[in-house]
Design a protein around this motif. Structure first.
Motif, PDB file in Angstrom:
ATOM      1  N   LEU A   1      -4.127   8.711   1.500  1.00 39.94           N
ATOM      2  CA  LEU A   1      -4.948   7.613   0.994  1.00 39.94           C
ATOM      3  C   LEU A   1      -4.078   6.688   0.173  1.00 39.94           C
TER       4      LEU A   1
ATOM      5  N   LEU B   1      -6.901   5.425  -7.548  1.00 39.31           N
ATOM      6  CA  LEU B   1      -7.183   4.957  -8.902  1.00 39.31           C
ATOM      7  C   LEU B   1      -8.581   4.364  -9.003  1.00 39.31           C
TER       8      LEU B   1
ATOM      9  N   VAL C   1      -4.530  14.749   3.751  1.00 37.81           N
ATOM     10  CA  VAL C   1      -5.216  13.463   3.863  1.00 37.81           C
ATOM     11  C   VAL C   1      -4.329  12.411   3.227  1.00 37.81           C
TER      12      VAL C   1
ATOM     13  N   THR D   1      -2.520   8.484 -14.056  1.00 34.14           N
ATOM     14  CA  THR D   1      -2.375   7.028 -14.116  1.00 34.14           C
ATOM     15  C   THR D   1      -3.694   6.370 -14.483  1.00 34.14           C
ATOM     16  N   THR D   2      -4.788   6.859 -13.877  1.00 37.54           N
ATOM     17  CA  THR D   2      -6.099   6.265 -14.186  1.00 37.54           C
ATOM     18  C   THR D   2      -6.428   6.441 -15.657  1.00 37.54           C
TER      19      THR D   2
ATOM     20  N   TYR E   1      -2.673   4.692  -2.870  1.00 40.58           N
ATOM     21  CA  TYR E   1      -2.680   5.061  -4.281  1.00 40.58           C
ATOM     22  C   TYR E   1      -3.707   4.257  -5.049  1.00 40.58           C
TER      23      TYR E   1
ATOM     24  N   LYS F   1       0.853  -1.187   0.000  1.00 42.27           N
ATOM     25  CA  LYS F   1       0.000   0.000   0.000  1.00 42.27           C
ATOM     26  C   LYS F   1       0.885   1.231   0.000  1.00 42.27           C
ATOM     27  N   LEU F   2       1.055   1.852  -1.155  1.00 39.68           N
ATOM     28  CA  LEU F   2       1.768   3.132  -1.171  1.00 39.68           C
ATOM     29  C   LEU F   2       0.766   4.215  -0.868  1.00 39.68           C
ATOM     30  N   TYR F   3       1.119   5.080   0.038  1.00 40.73           N
ATOM     31  CA  TYR F   3       0.192   6.136   0.417  1.00 40.73           C
ATOM     32  C   TYR F   3       0.586   7.419  -0.291  1.00 40.73           C
ATOM     33  N   VAL F   4      -0.390   8.204  -0.687  1.00 39.10           N
ATOM     34  CA  VAL F   4      -0.119   9.530  -1.242  1.00 39.10           C
ATOM     35  C   VAL F   4      -0.785  10.556  -0.345  1.00 39.10           C
ATOM     36  N   HIS F   5      -0.173  11.705  -0.275  1.00 37.65           N
ATOM     37  CA  HIS F   5      -0.756  12.823   0.460  1.00 37.65           C
ATOM     38  C   HIS F   5      -1.531  13.677  -0.511  1.00 37.65           C
ATOM     39  N   THR F   6      -2.683  14.083  -0.111  1.00 40.10           N
ATOM     40  CA  THR F   6      -3.389  15.039  -0.966  1.00 40.10           C
ATOM     41  C   THR F   6      -3.786  16.239  -0.141  1.00 40.10           C
TER      42      THR F   6
ATOM     43  N   GLU G   1     -11.892  20.605 -10.625  1.00 43.32           N
ATOM     44  CA  GLU G   1     -10.970  20.476  -9.507  1.00 43.32           C
ATOM     45  C   GLU G   1     -10.563  19.031  -9.301  1.00 43.32           C
ATOM     46  N   TRP G   2     -11.385  18.074  -9.744  1.00 43.13           N
ATOM     47  CA  TRP G   2     -11.025  16.679  -9.504  1.00 43.13           C
ATOM     48  C   TRP G   2      -9.789  16.260 -10.280  1.00 43.13           C
TER      49      TRP G   2
ATOM     50  N   LEU H   1     -11.326   7.123  -8.891  1.00 38.77           N
ATOM     51  CA  LEU H   1     -11.481   7.845 -10.147  1.00 38.77           C
ATOM     52  C   LEU H   1     -12.162   6.970 -11.175  1.00 38.77           C
TER      53      LEU H   1
ATOM     54  N   LEU I   1      -4.376   4.038 -17.657  1.00 41.51           N
ATOM     55  CA  LEU I   1      -4.833   2.667 -17.427  1.00 41.51           C
ATOM     56  C   LEU I   1      -6.145   2.394 -18.139  1.00 41.51           C
TER      57      LEU I   1
ATOM     58  N   TYR J   1      -5.913  15.972  -8.495  1.00 42.23           N
ATOM     59  CA  TYR J   1      -5.582  15.033  -7.431  1.00 42.23           C
ATOM     60  C   TYR J   1      -4.604  13.991  -7.931  1.00 42.23           C
ATOM     61  N   PRO J   2      -3.860  13.338  -7.022  1.00 48.69           N
ATOM     62  CA  PRO J   2      -2.909  12.318  -7.459  1.00 48.69           C
ATOM     63  C   PRO J   2      -3.658  11.125  -8.032  1.00 48.69           C
ATOM     64  N   GLY J   3      -3.064  10.476  -9.006  1.00 45.36           N
ATOM     65  CA  GLY J   3      -3.658   9.268  -9.554  1.00 45.36           C
ATOM     66  C   GLY J   3      -4.508   9.495 -10.774  1.00 45.36           C
ATOM     67  N   VAL J   4      -4.744  10.766 -11.155  1.00 44.20           N
ATOM     68  CA  VAL J   4      -5.630  10.998 -12.300  1.00 44.20           C
ATOM     69  C   VAL J   4      -4.946  10.596 -13.598  1.00 44.20           C
TER      70      VAL J   4
END
Lengths: 155, 489
Positions: free
Chosen positions: B4, B10, B2, A28-29, B6, A3-8, A19-20, B13, A32, A23-26
Motif C-alpha cells: 500500500l 498515514l 499487501v 509517523t502518523t 505510504y 508513491k512509495l509503497y510499503v509491504h505489510t 494489533e493496529w 491511521l 505528524l 503496521y507501518p506508518g503508525v
C-alpha cells in the motif's frame, strides 16, 4: 507526490485492540499528529511557540494517560472480556516489555518535554507542569509498573 | 503480503484516529446528558449489562455505516439478486425496510458453482425429498434424525474428498467450534494460522487447550513455533504435550490466498503434529475435478489427518462435514456434542448436496460439472487480471474465486458500497475488526453462473466507482504482477 509503497504482513497478534500499532506508518502518523496540533494551537491561540508546545505537551499527557493507562478492556465484545483488567499499555505486544513500540512510546513524552522546556526557556510555571507530565507518563511505562495499581486505584 | 502507498497508511491511521476522537466526544456528551437526566434508575443495584467501552466500536463506527451491511435480499442468491431498499430517518441508527427491491449483479454471495439458484437436475430431486422426508427430521442424529439420505451423503462426501469416512453437521460454524473441543482438550496444543476463521478461534478457545498462533502461511514460522513449544512442553509443569494439532484453511476467505499446504504438511510430519484442514471455501471450487486444495496442490489426502468443509459455498446448501479415518469418525460419533444433541441436517438440504456432488462428479450423466468448474476458473482468472490491469490492489492467488479489492481508508468503505449499489452492483465490504485495521477491503466472490456480459458490467461499474472513490493505487496498465507468484503446482 511520489508513491512509495510499503509491504505489510499481518502480524500474529490476536488482540485487535493493539494489533493496529504494528503496521507501518503508525509512528509517523503519531509524530505528524503532534506537529499539526502544535500548528493548530499556534494559529488558534496566537501565543508564543513555547506556550503552544506546553499546551500540546499537557494535552498529550491528558489524552495518552487516559487512553493508555486508565481505560481498561477493549472496544469490542468478541474477545469475551479477557482483557478487561488490562490497560492498553499492558495489552501492547501481548505484555512483552521493552519492545520497539514500547521504547518509542516512552521516548515521545521525553522529547516533547525537552522541546517544550527549551522553547519556554525553563520558566515557571510551565516547567513545573511539563515536568509533572513527563514524570507521570514515563513512570507509568516502566516494566516494573506492569499490572501495578497504586492504592488500588483503577483496579 | 499487501502493498500500500505510504501516504495511504498515514491517512488511514489519521482517519481512524479522527473517528475514534469523535466517538469519544459523543460518548462524553452522552454521559453528561444521561447523568443529568436520569437520577433514579430502576436498575439500581444491578451491574450494567454493557460496560460502555465494549460496544464502542459498534455504536460509534459500525452504526454510522450500517446500511452497507446486513442488506436483506428478496430472491435466491443467483448471479442477479433482488436487494431490498431501506431508508433511515435518524442517520443510520435504525433502518426500515421498504417493499421495493432492486435487481443487482451479485458479486457477494458464495455461489462458486452456481448451485444457489434453481438447477435443472438438483431442484426437482430436492422438491421430491421435501415431499417425502419433510422439511426437518425433528430429531437428533442419534435418536431418529438419521435418514438414508444422511448415510448416503456421508459415504458420498467421503468418496468425493478422498477419505475413508465422513460425518455431517447441520451448520458449518458449529462443525469447527464443536469438533475442536472434542478432538483436543486440556494438556493439548493447538497451533493455528493467524488469519483463521472465527469458528476455529472459538473452537480453540472452548477446547481448553493451549493455543499458539503462527504467522499466516509461513511454514518457517510454524516450524519455529513447533520447536519452541515441543521443547518447552505444557505451561508451568513442562510435561510433554498430550497432542499437537495444526489448523490451517484451504482458501482464506478474506485474502483469497491458497494455503501453502505441501510445506506445512511436511513440517507437521517432521514434528509429528496432527493437521486439520478447513476447506470451507475451496471444496468444490478449486482443483481439476473440484476436490479442493489437496488436488490443486498435489497433496495426498492421507497426509492430512482431518479435513473439514462446508456445504454452503459450492454446493448451494447449508451444513458442514468432517472427513477422516474410520476410527476418528467413529470416535466423533459418540463424543461430539453437535452429533449427540443438535438437530440433524434438513433432508432437502442433504438431497441438494447429494445432487450437487453428483453433478460435479459427472454422475448425473452430463458434463455440466466439468463445465461449471472450467467456467469458474476462467471467470476468476479473467476478472482478477482485468481488475489488476485497471490498477486496483487485488489479493489472492490465481484460480481462487475470492478476490478482495483493497480499500484501506475507512471512508471509502461506505463510499464504494453505496456507489456500487446505486449502479446496481451488490458487493460485500469488510472492515476492522474482521480484517486488520489498515486493510479494509471489498470482497468479490465470482460464480460459475456469471456470464461474460455480467463480468464486463461488473468490471465497468467497479472501474467507474474506483475512479470516484480513488482506490486505483497502482498505475493502470498491464504491469508485471509481483505478488502473483503462487502458481498452481
Amino acid at each position: 507526490m511520489a508513491k512509495l509503497y510499503v509491504h505489510t504482513v499481518p502480524p500474529p497478534d490476536l488482540n485487535k485492540n493493539t494489533e493496529w500499532f504494528m503496521y507501518p506508518g503508525v509512528w509517523t502518523t503519531y509524530i505528524l499528529i503532534l506537529f499539526f496540533s502544535w500548528l493548530l494551537v499556534l494559529s488558534v491561540f496566537g501565543c508564543t511557540a513555547g506556550m503552544a508546545w506546553t499546551v500540546v505537551n499537557l494535552f498529550h499527557f491528558a489524552v495518552t494517560y487516559y487512553f493508555f493507562h486508565w481505560k481498561k478492556g477493549t472496544p469490542f465484545a468478541e474477545d469475551q472480556g479477557i482483557y478487561n483488567n488490562l490497560t492498553w499499555w499492558e495489552q501492547m505486544d501481548n505484555g512483552k516489555q521493552l519492545t520497539r513500540n514500547r521504547k518509542f512510546l516512552t521516548v515521545v513524552p521525553v522529547v516533547l518535554y525537552l522541546i517544550a522546556s527549551h522553547t519556554t526557556d525553563y520558566q515557571h510555571p510551565m516547567l513545573f507542569l511539563n515536568t509533572i507530565s513527563v514524570a507521570v507518563l514515563v513512570i507509568a511505562k516502566f516494566p516494573n509498573m506492569h499490572k501495578v495499581r497504586i492504592f488500588g486505584i483503577n483496579g | 503480503m499487501v502493498r500500500l502507498p505510504y501516504l495511504t497508511a498515514l491517512t488511514t491511521l489519521f482517519s481512524y484516529g479522527l473517528l475514534f476522537a469523535f466517538g469519544q466526544m459523543r460518548d462524553f456528551f452522552r454521559k453528561l446528558i444521561d447523568w443529568s437526566k436520569s437520577k433514579g434508575k430502576d436498575l439500581k443495584g444491578y451491574a450494567p449489562i454493557c460496560l460502555g467501552l465494549e460496544d464502542f466500536y459498534t455504536r460509534r463506527l459500525y452504526l454510522r455505516i450500517q446500511d452497507c451491511f446486513s442488506r436483506p435480499i428478496a430472491s435466491a442468491p443467483d448471479a442477479w439478486i433482488d436487494v431490498v431498499e431501506r431508508y433511515s430517518n435518524d442517520h443510520n441508527k435504525t433502518l426500515h425496510r421498504t417493499s421495493n427491491t432492486t435487481k443487482c449483479l451479485n458479486l457477494g454471495s458464495y455461489n462458486y458453482l452456481g448451485f444457489a439458484a434453481a438447477d435443472e437436475y438438483c431442484t426437482p430431486l430436492v422438491i421430491e425429498s421435501l415431499k417425502k422426508y419433510s422439511a426437518s427430521t425433528c430429531s437428533v442424529r442419534v435418536d431418529g434424525g438419521t435418514t438414508n439420505l444422511h448415510s448416503e451423503l456421508e459415504e458420498l462426501v467421503a468418496r468425493f474428498v478422498g477419505k475413508p469416512a465422513a460425518i455431517l453437521f447441520g451448520m458449518g460454524y458449529v462443525t469447527n467450534s464443536a469438533i475442536i473441543p472434542a478432538l483436543v482438550g486440556k494438556g493439548g496444543l493447538i497451533i493455528s494460522d493467524s488469519l483463521n476463521h472465527n469458528s476455529i478461534v472459538n473452537g480453540a478457545r472452548g477446547s481448553g487447550a493451549s493455543v499458539r498462533v503462527f504467522q499466516h502461511n509461513s511454514p518457517s514460522h510454524l516450524e519455529e513455533v513447533l520447536r519452541e513449544q515441543i521443547a518447552e512442553g505444557q505451561p508451568r509443569t513442562h510435561r510433554p504435550w498430550k497432542k499437537i494439532i495444526v489448523i490451517v484453511e484451504g482458501i482464506y476467505s478474506m485474502e483469497g490466498e491458497l494455503c501453502n499446504l505441501p510445506e506445512i504438511i511436511a513440517v507437521c510430519k517432521k514434528y509429528k503434529a496432527y493437521t486439520y484442514l478447513d476447506e470451507a471455501h475451496s471444496i468444490g471450487a478449486v482443483g481439476k475435478s473440484g476436490r479442493g486444495v489437496c488436488e490443486l496442490l498435489g497433496v495426498d489426502t492421507a497426509d492430512v489427518d482431518i479435513m473439514m468443509g462446508t456445504f454452503t459455498k459450492s454446493f448451494g446448501s447449508c451444513g458442514g462435514y468432517i472427513a477422516a479415518s474410520k476410527e476418528i469418525i467413529q470416535y466423533l460419533r459418540y463424543t461430539c456434542p453437535a452429533h449427540l444433541y443438535a438437530t440433524s441436517m434438513s433432508p432437502p438440504a442433504v438431497q441438494q448436496v447429494i445432487s450437487a456432488i453428483k453433478v460435479i462428479l459427472g454422475e448425473d450423466g452430463s458434463n455440466r460439472g466439468a463445465q461449471k468448474l472450467a467456467s469458474i476458473r476462467e471467470n476468476s482468472n479473467f476478472f482478477r487480471s482485468e481488475l489488476q490491469k485497471m490498477g486496483f490492489e487485488v489479493l489472492g492467488d490465481n484460480d481462487s474465486p475470492v478476490m478482495p479489492i483493497m480499500l484501506y481508508n475507512p471512508a471509502k468503505i461506505p463510499a464504494f458500497s453505496r456507489e456500487c449499489l446505486r449502479r446496481n452492483v451488490a458487493v460485500v465490504t469488510v472492515a476492522f475488526p474482521a480484517t486488520p485495521l489498515l486493510l479494509a477491503r471489498a470482497r468479490i466472490c465470482i460464480s460459475a453462473s456469471h456470464t461474460r456480459e455480467d463480468l464486463m458490467k461488473g468490471l465497468d461499474v467497479i472501474s467507474k466507482v474506483g475512479d470516484l472513490v480513488g482506490i486505483k493505487y497502482f498505475p493502470a496498465e498491464p504491469p508485471k504482477h509481483v505478488e502473483q507468484d503462487k502458481k498452481t503446482l
